[in-house]
Structures are given as C-alpha cells and as structure tokens.
Scaffold this motif. Structure first.
Motif, PDB file in Angstrom:
ATOM      1  N   LEU A 160      52.920 -20.348  26.495  1.00  0.00           N
ATOM      2  CA  LEU A 160      54.185 -20.941  26.028  1.00  0.00           C
ATOM      3  C   LEU A 160      54.136 -21.319  24.546  1.00  0.00           C
ATOM      4  O   LEU A 160      55.172 -21.409  23.891  1.00  0.00           O
ATOM      5  N   LYS A 161      52.938 -21.556  24.048  1.00  0.00           N
ATOM      6  CA  LYS A 161      52.790 -21.945  22.651  1.00  0.00           C
ATOM      7  C   LYS A 161      53.451 -20.905  21.729  1.00  0.00           C
ATOM      8  O   LYS A 161      54.095 -21.240  20.733  1.00  0.00           O
ATOM      9  N   GLY A 162      53.296 -19.652  22.117  1.00  0.00           N
ATOM     10  CA  GLY A 162      53.875 -18.561  21.320  1.00  0.00           C
ATOM     11  C   GLY A 162      55.395 -18.615  21.227  1.00  0.00           C
ATOM     12  O   GLY A 162      55.990 -17.971  20.363  1.00  0.00           O
ATOM     13  N   VAL A 163      56.026 -19.351  22.126  1.00  0.00           N
ATOM     14  CA  VAL A 163      57.487 -19.489  22.042  1.00  0.00           C
ATOM     15  C   VAL A 163      57.855 -20.941  21.722  1.00  0.00           C
ATOM     16  O   VAL A 163      58.988 -21.381  21.947  1.00  0.00           O
ATOM     17  N   THR A 167      63.860 -13.000  23.358  1.00  0.00           N
ATOM     18  CA  THR A 167      62.644 -12.861  22.566  1.00  0.00           C
ATOM     19  C   THR A 167      61.524 -13.681  23.212  1.00  0.00           C
ATOM     20  O   THR A 167      60.377 -13.239  23.294  1.00  0.00           O
ATOM     21  N   GLU A 168      61.891 -14.849  23.720  1.00  0.00           N
ATOM     22  CA  GLU A 168      60.895 -15.693  24.383  1.00  0.00           C
ATOM     23  C   GLU A 168      60.345 -15.031  25.645  1.00  0.00           C
ATOM     24  O   GLU A 168      59.137 -14.965  25.859  1.00  0.00           O
ATOM     25  N   ILE A 169      61.262 -14.532  26.464  1.00  0.00           N
ATOM     26  CA  ILE A 169      60.870 -13.839  27.697  1.00  0.00           C
ATOM     27  C   ILE A 169      59.922 -12.694  27.370  1.00  0.00           C
ATOM     28  O   ILE A 169      58.884 -12.502  28.012  1.00  0.00           O
ATOM     29  N   GLN A 170      60.317 -11.909  26.374  1.00  0.00           N
ATOM     30  CA  GLN A 170      59.528 -10.725  26.028  1.00  0.00           C
ATOM     31  C   GLN A 170      58.157 -11.135  25.497  1.00  0.00           C
ATOM     32  O   GLN A 170      57.147 -10.492  25.808  1.00  0.00           O
TER      33      GLN A 170
END
Lengths: 307, 195, 307, 195
Positions: free
Chosen positions: C107-110, D170-173
């Motif tokens: 989740l950090k990546g988002v 974008t988050e999902i991907q």
C-alpha cells in the motif's frame, strides 16, 4: 347501439394489456361506451395473407365475422387498422349482389347468410345497409368527443411529447373508408391533446410503419429500413413515445428498434395511452411484454406528478 | 451501350432490364395484362406513367423496384420479370391516394400476388399464417408467456381455448375447403388431421 | 457513526434499482440511518477471483478499501454477501501484524497505510480495532429494529409469501463473522415480517444459490442445477418472491430460471423489498432490468390494496 | 477386479481412480500436502475422513467429486488427480461449519486453486474478471442499458466514469503489479496499455 368488440389476433395474443386498456376505457365508470364481447369472432382475416392470396377466401372469412355481428345486432368496434380495413372493405364488397351471392353460397355450408344490418323502413320491404365497422378513434371522437374525454382525465399526461402514427389502413384507401382527411389527419392528435400531452410534428408522419402487406414477414430488413426512417425523424422531433391506433404498427415499432442502434422510443396503443390518462394503473396495461421498455415514460410521468 | 451512358432502368433487376435490353420472346406474355385485370387489377391498362406512384411509394425509395416501372412491365407483358416484385409492397395505398388518374397500383400488386401464387410461387409466411388460422382461428400462434399475463389481468382465455372454439374452427375449415384455398396453397384444412 | 456505503460492483452495474432502494430506505425521511458515499471504493475485491488466485493481492486490494473507510472515519455498510465476507475477512487478517506489515508495504506505493479504526483510550497510547464491516441486515435489525421498521411501513406487503434466501457468506464461515446463528438464521425473516408479509419455510433454505466461488462463471450448468433444486422447493412452498440480501445470489436466481422450464419466481433484494413497504414507487426500483418479471408480484400487491 | 464388485470410488474421475487401482509413481507427489498447507490449507493433514463434509456439500451431491475423497487424495499426494476439482466448489463453507474436527475443507480448495494457477491452469473467468478490475476498478464491465437506467434514476455515474477514476485505477494497477498478480495470470496492469 352496443358495439361488438373485435379484438383481432395480435392484441389478445401478443399485447393483452391493450385488451385490458380498451375494456377499461370503454367501461361504464370511464367513457361509458356500451360494448359487448362476441366470443366467436375469428381472424378478420388478415389482409396481407388472405386478400393477397385469394380474395374469395378472404371475403368469405370476413363475411363470417360480419354475420356474427348481424346475428347479434351489433356494429363492430375495432382496435386494429388491419381488422378495420379488412372488415370494412368486405362489408362494402358484399354490397355487390354478385359477390354477396357467391359468398353466401360458401357460408351456407356453415349455416350462415350475410344480409347486413336491417334499417328501419315503412315496413313493406326490408332494407339493409352494410354492417358498420368503426375504428376506436371514431368512437373516441364522435361518440365520446375530446371535450368529454378531457373532463374524464384524472392524470393529465402533461409534458409528454407524443409522435402520433396513424398507420396506412386508418388513412387509406380513402375511397373505401374515409374516417377523416387522409392527408391531414388530426383525430388521434386531438385525443392525445385531450389527455393533456403535446403532439409533435415529424417528417413521414403519414407514411407506413414499414411492416404492412406481408413485408415484415417476407423481407424483414426492408420493413425495418422503413421503420428506421420514421424512428429517426421521430427521434429528431424529441418525442417521448409513439402513439398509434394499430397493434401491428406497434409491433413493428416495438420489435424493429431492437436491431436499430441508439434508438429506443417506446410505442404504445391509443387505448393504453387514454387508459393512463383516465387513471389506469400502469401495472395492468401489460407493458411487461413490450420490447422497448415503457418505464422511462412512466417515470417521466411520475416525476412530473411529484414535481 | 457505353460506360458513360446512364442506363434508364425500367424495372426488375437493374442488370437484367434496361432500356437497351432486348426483350426475349420467352419473357413476353401478351395475355398478362388481361390476367391482372381478372384478379382485380383493372387499372393496369390505363396508367399514363406519370410516376407519382413511385414518388410516394415507401419501398420504391429503398429498392430497385419502382411502382411505375412495374406497371409498365405489366403493360408490356413481361410477366416473368415482375412476378417476384409484388411482395415488396406494403399495400399502403399511397400510390392510389396520389394518382391523378385514380389508378390503384396497390390492387395491381394484389393481382400480381394472386397470379404468382397460382404459378406456385407461394411465400412461406402465407402458408405459416394460413395454418395458424386453420388451427387456432387466429393468425398468431398462442404464447404461454402471454397466457400467464392474461391470467394476471383476468382477461379470460384466448379464442383458441374458449368453449366454442371447436365449432368456430370447423366453420373456418369448411370455408377454406369450400373456396379451395387449402389446395391453392397446399395445406390441410380438415379438423382431425395433424400436420 | 456515519456509515460509508459500499455498493460493490454488481449493484451499480447490473441492478442499479437496488442502489436507489438502499439510499431511499436509509434516508432521513425513512429509516434515518446516517450514511455517506465514498466514491473511491473499488471492487471489494471479489473473493471467487482474488481470494482464489492470490491471497496477497486479494488482501492488498481489500486493504485499500479499508484504508478509505479509515481515512473517512467510517464503518462500512455493505449490501452484498460477497463484499461483506471479503472485507470482513480482510479486516480480520490485517489484525495479524505480519500480514499487516506485508500488506502495508504494498500500500505504501499508493500512499496508503492500514491501521484500523482508532478507539478511545486514556490517551497515552493509540489503540485500534479492525475497520467495522456491517451487512445491511445488521443495520436493519440492530440500528433500526423490526419495531421501528414496522411503524414506518406505509404499504404493508400483506398476503405476500416470501422465501427468504440468506446466502452462504452471510451465514458462513461463522468463525469469521457471526451475524447470527448460521443454522437458524431469522433476521431477514424478521425484517420481511415487519414489512407485513409472510415468510415460508422450504427445504434447502440454508444452502447455496448455486453460483458461488466462481462456479457460475466456470461451470454454469452445475450452478444452475443447484439453483433448480432450490427453486423447486421454493415453488413447492408456494412462494411469490425470493428475498435476499445478496445481489449475486439474486443474479443467479434471476438468470438461471430463464433456462428452467415452468418456474418463474421473481427474486428481489432486501433493499427493494423494504423500500416497497416504505412506500417507494416501484418504477424507481429498476425492476426493468430483472429477467424474471417482478410485475406479477406488484399486481398482486395492488390487487390486495384495492380489495 | 470383476464386473460384480462395486468399485469404491475415492475421488476424481470414476474411471481413473478406484480402490483397486494401482497408483503410478508419476501420479504421486510426496510434497503435495505441505504445498497445500503453504497456501493456507493447513487442515488437510488432520482430516479423519468422517465424511460430514461430503454430506453437506452442494456440489458433492451433483458431481462425482466428493469433498472427503478430495481431501484424502491430497493426503495421499495424488496431485495430478485433484488439480481440476477445486473449481467445483462454491466456497459456501458448509463443510467447515459442519466438521466436528473444525477442518476447513473450503480453505483446502482455495489452496488447491492457488496451486493449480501456479501450475498454469488458469480458468478463463479468472483472467476476464481480473482484467475488468484492472480496467474499470470493478469486476463487471459497464453496460449502456444500465447507464441509461441510472440516468433515469438520477444515480450519478458508475465508478469507472467518476472524476477520480484514473487515480483510483492507477492505485489498483500498482497493487496488482506490486504483488506480481499481473505476471501470475498473464495480464497487463499498466495504465496506458491496451489489450
């Protein structure tokens, strides 16, 4: 005069809600037009088949229905342009003594004889006129009248934009039956307006739905191509609904649109339209069986009523 | 005939009949117009070829078969070239309504249908619908879905399911046999027979 | 507590009338349950796909939704058994520090981090509990209560015989979420009764609709065979309608019956059912999109109201 | 094996595995149970084979694949014979609910699905629905008919048509790439790429 209700084939077998609506609106509590069912009526017969293939058979089958009206001392009330033309033309042809005698020979085998409706005379000789065939539109205009209809409306269909489709055999051949000026018809428009709605003008208003004369059964693509033209100009006129007095035209509008991308204008029968204005519950109008959903229209009406 | 010349189309299929085309003997039937009159198309003889009918005909706008040309070909006795055309007619009677000479072209089409059927060209739908009338007294076959809705609307049974249906259908079938319609389109119109 | 409404995928994309009904019944004027839309929610994700194929992906996608609730300080209100199970199970798994840390790395990546719902403490250290996931049924039973619901009913659905279908993931695995006794559930029955209708007992009441776990997509015939069994016993119990709290079970009942001859029992969502009783206009319940027409049911209700 | 003997079916296809059948070396994978445990099916080892699970399983009643037998075959290491069975499971958890020993057979099925997919047996619907999630943020592809109804009901746009859809997707991907799910089931989860 009590009318003998001639439901035809399409209404009972495909759009029974129109049957319900017709009985609802003619009812004592509504427009109070005296009618009776004659259960023994059979196919008018459908002109695209029998009048095309063999006029003698067509005439004898039609005459059988006319004799039923004659025996029951009724005029016939039709809710379909096809039935209307077929029965009307037959009653007229049977005025020709040669045709009548030829047909009666056939009818003799089923114990029937066509003479027509007896008219009052001084009593010395009996006189007859053709069995009278009336279209629902005539009843609403002449027997009821737009003014009385307007009084009876409890749910005015305000804000609806209606494209009226008269249908060929309501208008033509005007030699045989002239309900009104075939080039400037207005009766259905008048009825729609009495129900509180607007009617819209559109190109091709007087032209064929596309389906007539057996073309729908024979070359569906050709029928649908005509329907497409009409639907396009109806769409251009921003109509919410097509209202017609003919269930066969209704069937064509209702089914052809499924294969036309991006168009979706519901078509309903004049009976259903008037019934709605008179307060009928839409649930009983049998719209379930329509291909093109009538619900968007009903939602618009409800929104109008709420707002 | 050069590529530059626009061919004047006078009916039927564009590739088979153009004005330059020679009409072959076997395409010519001198009694054709009289036959059309016999089946009710009396106006075929008096058409002046003004073309109003084509102008108002919904299908003439969509296909290569033009009302005026069909009438002309009937006058010329070109039977084999027009016998397939009358099924492309809505019988909407606009041709009749708009004809200055009161020519009823739709009735000519009806007469052509009579002739076509008698030559054995019987479209499927004529047979199918006629069979329904023989069987149910109605042109349309019953649908269970509709019957369920009829019950909910308390509309009573369909004609074919009413008590007197058998008697009524016997009458229909009698009429159809009496006019030889059953033989004409090759169907059975006897009560007990199943197809 | 204001709930974050989790509509899921099936309702907005296939049965939008359920969305309308849910907002209608939770509304201030009706049952007055404070809710808010969180527009950024995405697929729960669907357990039959992601929990089957890769639990890590499943957990991270679910955690993303949970973080949205966390950021908005909301509990989640679901109207689908699939969403309910997926989110509930994910929130529980994330109590395990190892799972949570692994998921938070993803989740950090988002730009997100799951901690859960902060609970009040003496202030020295922060404490968290899992984001709370509630099924609509729980809300109607615990937040509203059958008594208050009954008071709010303006159109009691009298004379209707209702077959309640709970659906697997409302009931099981009861280790993860025990809304009520999974072998003797009664909450939906209680709600249906509060709306004035009867519920009928039938065999296989607690069994699967047939469609779960990807079976509907993978081997449709097998899914339909199970549905057939249920529908048969529901038919035997002379039910007018199936009421369920799960749109996926609804979809299965609504579509599988098309290929089963002679059966035709409409299935509607609990939201639509309650909305009807609260006086919602059926036109806005989107029944147009149902395969098995709901109109016979509505006609029965109208007749009841007239008689 | 005589024609008279009723064969005792222990799972998989009736013709391939009966008790009399000799299990071939290549059908045997001694590490299978451990692999199942790895993917969350820890209970596979402790099943006592009472058969309650089969009795309450909706699909066991309809197909020849019985829950108890599948578990047994997992214990026996008969990997190649069970890898197609776990997709016939509703994940209804009745097996778990009714197991006296608290064995979660449904989770064993889930573990088997994980293993099957990693061996390249990826059912079409897994790919199809996953692609929808990548593309729309929703498992279901949008339908114009539904959108028209949504307009009439004044419900606002579907998630995929909302202003912040691009950011959410974008988050999902990103998540799907971060867990290597895209590689696992061979789909693309990059924003600009069209399939």
């Amino acid at each position: 005069m009590t009318y003998g209700l001639f439901m035809g084939c399409l209404v009972p077998n495909r759009y029974p809600g129109i049957e319900w609506a017709t009985e609802y609106l003619l009812n004592k509590k509504q427009l109070n037009v005296p009618t009776e069912r004659i259960d023994d009526f059979t196919c008018c017969p459908v002109p695209g088949i029998f009048y095309s293939a063999d006029k003698d058979t067509w005439l004898a089958l039609a005459a059988r229905n006319l004799v039923l009206a004659q025996e029951n001392e009724k005029e016939i009330l039709t809710i379909c342009n096809g039935c209307y033309m077929s029965l009307h033309k037959a009653a007229e042809k049977l005025q020709d003594p040669k045709q009548r005698s030829k047909t009666n020979k056939v009818l003799k085998g089923v114990g029937k004889r066509y003479v027509g409706e007896e008219i009052p005379t001084d009593g010395r000789i009996k006189q007859y006129r053709p069995i009278q065939i009336k279209h629902l539109v005539e009843i609403l205009i002449h027997d009821v009248g737009p003014e009385k209809l307007e009084e009876k409306v409890v749910h005015p269909l305000t804000d609806l934009r209606v494209a009226v489709h008269y249908g060929c055999h309501y208008l033509r051949p005007s030699e045989n039956h002239q309900i009104e000026n075939p080039n400037r018809p207005r009766y259905i428009d008048d009825i729609v307006k009495a129900c509180g709605a607007k009617t819209v003008d559109y190109d091709e208003k007087l032209s064929c739905c596309g389906a007539g004369g057996g073309v729908r059964s024979h070359v569906k693509e050709l029928a649908d191509a005509l329907t497409e033209d009409k639907i396009k100009s109806i769409t251009k006129a921003r109509a919410d609904v097509i209202v017609t007095g003919c269930p066969f035209c209704l069937l064509q509008f209702d089914t052809a649109q499924s294969s036309l991308p991006g168009v979706n204008i519901p078509a309903i029968h004049l009976s259903s339209f008037v019934a709605l204005a008179l307060g009928a519950d839409p649930l009983f109008l049998g719209f379930d069986l329509h291909n093109i959903s009538v619900n968007p229209l009903l939602r618009k009406l409800r929104r109008g009523a709420i707002a | 005939m050069t590529g530059e010349t626009e061919q004047t189309f006078i009916g039927a299929s564009r590739t088979t009949v153009v004005e330059e085309k020679v009409i072959l003997d076997e395409e010519y039937d001198p009694g054709f117009a009289a036959e059309i009159v016999k089946y009710g198309g009396r106006d075929v003889k008096t058409c002046h070829q003004c073309g109003n009918c084509t102008g108002v005909c919904p299908y003439s706008l969509k296909t290569k078969y033009k009302t005026r040309n069909i009438i002309k070909m009937c006058q010329l006795g070109l039977k084999s070239l027009v016998l397939h055309t009358p099924w492309l007619c809505a019988t909407c009677y606009r041709c009749y309504e708009h004809c200055h000479e009161d020519i009823n072209a739709a009735e000519v089409m009806i007469a052509l249908r009579h002739i076509a059927i008698r030559e054995g060209n019987i479209p499927d739908f004529i047979v199918r619908v006629s069979k329904n009338v023989v069987k149910y007294g109605q042109s349309i076959s019953p649908s269970r879905e509709v019957e369920v809705l009829r019950e909910q609307l308390e509309l009573g049974p369909l004609p074919y399911a009413r008590p007197k249906h058998a008697k009524n259908n016997t009458e229909i079938q009698h009429i159809i046999r009496a006019t030889n319609y059953d033989e004409l389109i090759h169907i059975s119109a006897r009560p007990e027979e199943d197809e």
